[in-house]
Design an enzyme around this catalytic site. Structure first.
Site, PDB file in Angstrom:
ATOM      1  N   ALA A  51     -15.598  20.129   3.137  1.00  0.00           N
ATOM      2  CA  ALA A  51     -16.928  20.083   3.769  1.00  0.00           C
ATOM      3  C   ALA A  51     -17.852  19.147   2.988  1.00  0.00           C
ATOM      4  O   ALA A  51     -18.516  18.286   3.584  1.00  0.00           O
ATOM      5  CB  ALA A  51     -17.525  21.487   3.844  1.00  0.00           C
ATOM      6  N   LYS A  86     -18.772  21.508 -10.175  1.00  0.00           N
ATOM      7  CA  LYS A  86     -18.949  22.115 -11.501  1.00  0.00           C
ATOM      8  C   LYS A  86     -17.784  21.867 -12.462  1.00  0.00           C
ATOM      9  O   LYS A  86     -17.956  22.060 -13.656  1.00  0.00           O
ATOM     10  CB  LYS A  86     -19.258  23.596 -11.379  1.00  0.00           C
ATOM     11  CG  LYS A  86     -18.173  24.461 -10.826  1.00  0.00           C
ATOM     12  CD  LYS A  86     -18.678  25.898 -10.747  1.00  0.00           C
ATOM     13  CE  LYS A  86     -17.640  26.784 -10.136  1.00  0.00           C
ATOM     14  NZ  LYS A  86     -18.049  28.181 -10.075  1.00  0.00           N
ATOM     15  N   ALA A  88     -11.135  24.939  -3.344  1.00  0.00           N
ATOM     16  CA  ALA A  88     -10.209  25.731  -2.513  1.00  0.00           C
ATOM     17  C   ALA A  88      -9.454  24.820  -1.552  1.00  0.00           C
ATOM     18  O   ALA A  88      -8.299  25.082  -1.213  1.00  0.00           O
ATOM     19  CB  ALA A  88     -10.969  26.799  -1.757  1.00  0.00           C
ATOM     20  N   ALA A 117      -5.287  24.726  -0.401  1.00  0.00           N
ATOM     21  CA  ALA A 117      -4.898  25.206   0.933  1.00  0.00           C
ATOM     22  C   ALA A 117      -3.477  24.770   1.256  1.00  0.00           C
ATOM     23  O   ALA A 117      -3.155  23.590   1.180  1.00  0.00           O
ATOM     24  CB  ALA A 117      -5.873  24.671   1.977  1.00  0.00           C
ATOM     25  N   GLN A 118      -2.650  25.727   1.613  1.00  0.00           N
ATOM     26  CA  GLN A 118      -1.246  25.398   1.885  1.00  0.00           C
ATOM     27  C   GLN A 118      -0.990  25.201   3.367  1.00  0.00           C
ATOM     28  O   GLN A 118      -0.459  24.188   3.803  1.00  0.00           O
ATOM     29  CB  GLN A 118      -0.339  26.530   1.374  1.00  0.00           C
ATOM     30  CG  GLN A 118      -0.307  26.662  -0.120  1.00  0.00           C
ATOM     31  CD  GLN A 118       0.677  27.739  -0.574  1.00  0.00           C
ATOM     32  OE1 GLN A 118       1.417  28.315   0.229  1.00  0.00           O
ATOM     33  NE2 GLN A 118       0.690  28.016  -1.861  1.00  0.00           N
ATOM     34  N   GLY A 119      -1.383  26.232   4.152  1.00  0.00           N
ATOM     35  CA  GLY A 119      -0.931  26.335   5.542  1.00  0.00           C
ATOM     36  C   GLY A 119      -1.241  25.121   6.379  1.00  0.00           C
ATOM     37  O   GLY A 119      -0.350  24.406   6.836  1.00  0.00           O
ATOM     38  N   GLU A 137       1.097  30.564  12.692  1.00  0.00           N
ATOM     39  CA  GLU A 137       0.695  31.535  11.671  1.00  0.00           C
ATOM     40  C   GLU A 137       0.227  32.799  12.377  1.00  0.00           C
ATOM     41  O   GLU A 137       0.088  32.825  13.609  1.00  0.00           O
ATOM     42  CB  GLU A 137      -0.410  30.961  10.773  1.00  0.00           C
ATOM     43  CG  GLU A 137       0.108  29.843   9.867  1.00  0.00           C
ATOM     44  CD  GLU A 137      -0.933  29.281   8.920  1.00  0.00           C
ATOM     45  OE1 GLU A 137      -2.092  29.713   8.956  1.00  0.00           O
ATOM     46  OE2 GLU A 137      -0.571  28.381   8.142  1.00  0.00           O
ATOM     47  N   HIS A 152      -5.324  37.985   1.677  1.00  0.00           N
ATOM     48  CA  HIS A 152      -4.109  37.346   2.189  1.00  0.00           C
ATOM     49  C   HIS A 152      -2.941  38.279   1.886  1.00  0.00           C
ATOM     50  O   HIS A 152      -2.824  38.776   0.771  1.00  0.00           O
ATOM     51  CB  HIS A 152      -3.900  35.988   1.518  1.00  0.00           C
ATOM     52  CG  HIS A 152      -2.909  35.142   2.240  1.00  0.00           C
ATOM     53  ND1 HIS A 152      -1.561  35.421   2.248  1.00  0.00           N
ATOM     54  CD2 HIS A 152      -3.064  34.030   3.003  1.00  0.00           C
ATOM     55  CE1 HIS A 152      -0.934  34.510   2.985  1.00  0.00           C
ATOM     56  NE2 HIS A 152      -1.822  33.657   3.460  1.00  0.00           N
ATOM     57  N   ARG A 165      -4.055  38.917  10.112  1.00  0.00           N
ATOM     58  CA  ARG A 165      -3.918  39.075   8.665  1.00  0.00           C
ATOM     59  C   ARG A 165      -4.418  40.417   8.140  1.00  0.00           C
ATOM     60  O   ARG A 165      -3.857  40.980   7.207  1.00  0.00           O
ATOM     61  CB  ARG A 165      -4.720  37.951   8.046  1.00  0.00           C
ATOM     62  CG  ARG A 165      -4.255  37.535   6.740  1.00  0.00           C
ATOM     63  CD  ARG A 165      -4.974  36.301   6.341  1.00  0.00           C
ATOM     64  NE  ARG A 165      -4.213  35.117   6.669  1.00  0.00           N
ATOM     65  CZ  ARG A 165      -4.606  33.895   6.340  1.00  0.00           C
ATOM     66  NH1 ARG A 165      -5.749  33.709   5.730  1.00  0.00           N
ATOM     67  NH2 ARG A 165      -3.852  32.866   6.638  1.00  0.00           N
ATOM     68  N   HIS A 179      -8.753  36.479  -0.589  1.00  0.00           N
ATOM     69  CA  HIS A 179      -8.414  35.121  -0.160  1.00  0.00           C
ATOM     70  C   HIS A 179      -9.583  34.351   0.419  1.00  0.00           C
ATOM     71  O   HIS A 179      -9.758  33.172   0.142  1.00  0.00           O
ATOM     72  CB  HIS A 179      -7.297  35.229   0.879  1.00  0.00           C
ATOM     73  CG  HIS A 179      -6.777  33.924   1.382  1.00  0.00           C
ATOM     74  ND1 HIS A 179      -6.199  32.991   0.542  1.00  0.00           N
ATOM     75  CD2 HIS A 179      -6.731  33.395   2.640  1.00  0.00           C
ATOM     76  CE1 HIS A 179      -5.825  31.934   1.261  1.00  0.00           C
ATOM     77  NE2 HIS A 179      -6.147  32.151   2.536  1.00  0.00           N
ATOM     78  N   ARG A 195     -10.984  36.361   9.859  1.00  0.00           N
ATOM     79  CA  ARG A 195     -10.719  34.961  10.206  1.00  0.00           C
ATOM     80  C   ARG A 195      -9.272  34.767  10.685  1.00  0.00           C
ATOM     81  O   ARG A 195      -8.328  35.280  10.081  1.00  0.00           O
ATOM     82  CB  ARG A 195     -10.940  34.086   8.971  1.00  0.00           C
ATOM     83  CG  ARG A 195     -10.620  32.629   9.170  1.00  0.00           C
ATOM     84  CD  ARG A 195     -10.857  31.862   7.889  1.00  0.00           C
ATOM     85  NE  ARG A 195      -9.960  32.295   6.848  1.00  0.00           N
ATOM     86  CZ  ARG A 195      -8.846  31.661   6.511  1.00  0.00           C
ATOM     87  NH1 ARG A 195      -8.488  30.551   7.120  1.00  0.00           N
ATOM     88  NH2 ARG A 195      -8.074  32.131   5.554  1.00  0.00           N
ATOM     89  N   SER A 247     -10.152  27.743   8.991  1.00  0.00           N
ATOM     90  CA  SER A 247     -11.253  27.439   8.056  1.00  0.00           C
ATOM     91  C   SER A 247     -11.391  25.952   7.759  1.00  0.00           C
ATOM     92  O   SER A 247     -12.516  25.447   7.658  1.00  0.00           O
ATOM     93  CB  SER A 247     -11.097  28.223   6.762  1.00  0.00           C
ATOM     94  OG  SER A 247      -9.771  28.223   6.354  1.00  0.00           O
ATOM     95  N   LEU A 248     -10.298  25.226   7.608  1.00  0.00           N
ATOM     96  CA  LEU A 248     -10.438  23.774   7.384  1.00  0.00           C
ATOM     97  C   LEU A 248     -11.068  23.136   8.621  1.00  0.00           C
ATOM     98  O   LEU A 248     -11.891  22.229   8.521  1.00  0.00           O
ATOM     99  CB  LEU A 248      -9.077  23.138   7.073  1.00  0.00           C
ATOM    100  CG  LEU A 248      -8.472  23.468   5.695  1.00  0.00           C
ATOM    101  CD1 LEU A 248      -7.053  22.903   5.578  1.00  0.00           C
ATOM    102  CD2 LEU A 248      -9.331  22.956   4.541  1.00  0.00           C
TER     103      LEU A 248
HETATM  104  C1  SIN Z   1      -1.898  30.201   4.417  1.00  0.00           C
HETATM  105  O1  SIN Z   1      -1.336  29.139   4.257  1.00  0.00           O
HETATM  106  O2  SIN Z   1      -1.314  31.250   4.639  1.00  0.00           O
HETATM  107  C2  SIN Z   1      -3.374  30.220   4.309  1.00  0.00           C
HETATM  108  C3  SIN Z   1      -3.960  29.591   5.482  1.00  0.00           C
HETATM  109  C4  SIN Z   1      -5.325  30.124   5.673  1.00  0.00           C
HETATM  110  O3  SIN Z   1      -5.790  30.937   4.883  1.00  0.00           O
HETATM  111  O4  SIN Z   1      -5.940  29.757   6.674  1.00  0.00           O
END
Ligand code: SIN
Length: 564
Positions: free
Chosen positions: A37, A56, A63, A67-69, A141, A264, A310, A371, A406, A411-412
């Site tokens: 952002a 900082k 974060a 982020a992986q997903g 997901e 998570h 989730r 998470h 969420r 979120s991204l």
């Molecule tokens: C994840 O990769 O499981 C996290 C993705 C997310 O939190 O939106």
């Protein structure tokens, strides 16, 4: 105009004539935070003026980088905006603002376009696709009824951070200040117009020199991320101490839905693995949660089984752990072809192997961890808070998208859509905003250097532990009132420390962490029902009549339910 450092910083006005510390630095736009952002906004508004981007620690400590997903967007002709909207509403358990959800979802394809223009690459389809098929591999997901997550292997955030940061560093109008820690916002009140506070910038500590400078700008964006470090176990990086939420609260902004902390379901359980996430995409590609005796259990909890939303999966794991007394459950992807697993999840494969776990041959030990904050600084359609010229985007903000829970990988998308909306509004508004002018310099007053760092670590550990035990996945009235009692005592102690000693990054973070912990506790204690991520044993039912809208909280007030 009444310049109010006291309101902004809670710092008493210094005695006259005391030496000041650090000259003010003025820009057209001030951005606090260097994730998706903050960087997208900075790159956009840099077309219209000089930008200070302060962060900082190192710029990559965000974060976003972790982020992986991936990022959810409707890119497949077989998918639809309506389906993505509906999945988001279902996950949000009655608290999403439907118009916001539609606003974000419909901007998904443009968001992907913007990221590609920034140089971000997404994985192509794994198999040759038809002429209408999108040029991406789309994964699934929890809570999604279609494949709609674009990703870069299992390190999507790193790819985004890398691409945008290269552009930020190269931009002549963006001034990047690493190791600079925002302490508090500077605000002004227009005489006779209560509630019309406006942001003028922030006081910022340069960690290398110990000096505090006022960074002023007609428009400020908070993009400071979330507050996972409020909890003992978290998937978040160390920087996630809720700084933006705490600063905005102290400055008088309204925050929403702070009780909805997302856990998570699957973080690696290993003594040496700190905060390592196992992406939900592992379940999206066929991974199955099992008890340690090998039996699968998600069918006992939800028809979508391992791909249930989730909150349901995290609570199911918590229930299983409490019932069996086990330390972890197992996530099993061994049924898939090992070559596929290694290619699709290279980072997870390598990291687990380092801890002696070959995920192609054995299940992964996992536990839930804090998470994502679904609440935050309440913002409007432009990403503006109720302090004029203070915008917020990304995890720090509460836009109305996530509601009580969420949907994965939204979120991204939200960060980019709202950073773009905020940038458009900021560029349009900048010429008509009165410049901040002179602001009082930060003064250390009588404060002396900190004598015992152990006080900070002790308080930090205490907060994180009682938040985990009392304000975690499952809550009760008694646990919440215990937590409330403890945070009040700690807050007093931390405040004394804050006034008596010179600020350090650790003290600033601790103060913010305590503020955010208190906001979570007070909001959770207020919501006497169970919904989405907030589950209270004493109020196990959902109560739409009394609590079917957002929880709002503002400095000096008790929480209340949003009228709309
Ligand atoms: C994840 O990769 O499981 C996290 C993705 C997310 O939190 O939106």
């Amino acid at each position: 105009m009444d310049l109010s450092q006291e309101r902004a910083g809670d710092h008493p006005p210094p005695p006259d004539g005391r030496p000041t510390n650090g000259e003010a630095r003025s820009f057209d736009f001030l951005v606090i935070g260097s994730g998706l952002a903050g960087m997208h906004y900075a790159l956009r508004v840099a077309e219209a003026g000089e930008v200070a981007l302060i962060t900082k620690r190192r710029a990559t400590d965000s974060a976003t980088d972790w982020a992986q997903g991936g990022i959810a967007a409707v890119m497949d002709p077989r998918d639809s905006f309506d389906a993505h909207v509906q999945d988001t509403l279902n996950a949000g358990a009655g608290l999403c603002q439907e118009d916001t959800v539609r606003f974000v979802v419909e901007r998904g394809p443009d968001a992907i376009d913007a990221l590609r223009k920034h140089g971000v690459e997404f994985d192509p389809p794994r198999e040759p696709a038809g002429p209408d098929a999108p040029p991406f591999d789309l994964t699934r997901e929890g809570g999604h009824t279609a494949r709609r997550i674009l990703h870069r292997h299992d390190a999507t955030g790193r790819e985004i951070e890398r691409s945008l940061l290269a552009r930020v560093r190269a931009h002549p109008s963006i001034h990047l200040y690493e190791d600079h820690c925002a302490i508090d916002l500077i605000t002004a009140t227009k005489a006779g117009r209560t509630g019309s506070n406006r942001a003028l910038g922030a006081y910022v500590l340069d960690a290398a020199t110990g000096e505090v400078h006022a960074y002023t700008a007609p428009i400020t964006l908070l993009a400071t991320g979330g507050a996972g470090k409020v909890y003992l176990y978290t998937s978040n990086p160390d920087v996630a101490s809720g700084d933006g939420m705490a600063m905005a609260y102290r400055a008088g902004a309204t925050l929403a839905n702070m009780e909805f902390m997302q856990f998570h379901p699957t973080c690696l359980f290993h003594p040496q693995a700190k905060s390592f996430l196992i992406t939900e995409a592992v379940r999206g590609e066929g991974g199955i949660l099992r008890r340690r005796d090998g039996t699968a259990f998600m069918a006992d909890y939800h028809p979508m089984r391992d791909l249930a939303p989730r909150d349901i999966v995290a609570r199911a794991i918590d229930t299983e752990l409490k019932r069996t007394g086990d330390d972890y459950v197992a996530l099993d992807i061994t049924a898939k072809d090992p070559a596929f697993v290694r290619g699709r999840f290279p980072m997870i494969f390598e990291r687990c192997l380092r801890y002696g776990i070959d995920i192609t041959r054995e299940p992964i030990p996992v536990v839930p961890a804090a998470h994502y904050c679904c609440g935050g600084v309440r913002t409007d359609r432009h990403g503006e808070s109720d302090l004029t010229n203070l915008f917020a985007a990304g995890e720090v903000a509460s836009t109305g998208l996530h509601g009580a829970n969420r949907l994965a990988s939204n979120s991204l998308l939200e960060a980019l859509v709202y950073a773009e909306a905020a940038a458009r509004e900021s560029i349009a508004r900048r010429p008509s905003v009165e410049p901040p002018g002179d602001v009082p310099a930060w003064r250390h007053g009588e404060a002396t250097p900190i004598d015992e760092a152990v006080v900070i670590t002790q308080n930090w550990d205490e907060i994180r532990r009682f938040m985990w035990n009392y304000v975690g996945i499952v809550r009760s009235d008694r646990r919440l009132s215990r937590a409330q009692h403890r945070i009040e005592m700690l807050r007093e102690e931390i405040n004394e420390y804050y006034w008596d000693f010179r600020v350090t990054p650790e003290l600033i973070e601790l103060r913010n962490l305590a503020t955010v912990a208190e906001l979570v506790i007070r909001s959770a204690a207020f919501r006497k029902e169970s919904r989405g991520l907030h589950y209270n044993l004493d109020h196990p039912e959902r109560d739409d009549e009394a609590f079917g809208r957002d929880t709002l909280i503002q400095r000096g007030d008790t929480p209340w339910i949003s009228p709309s």
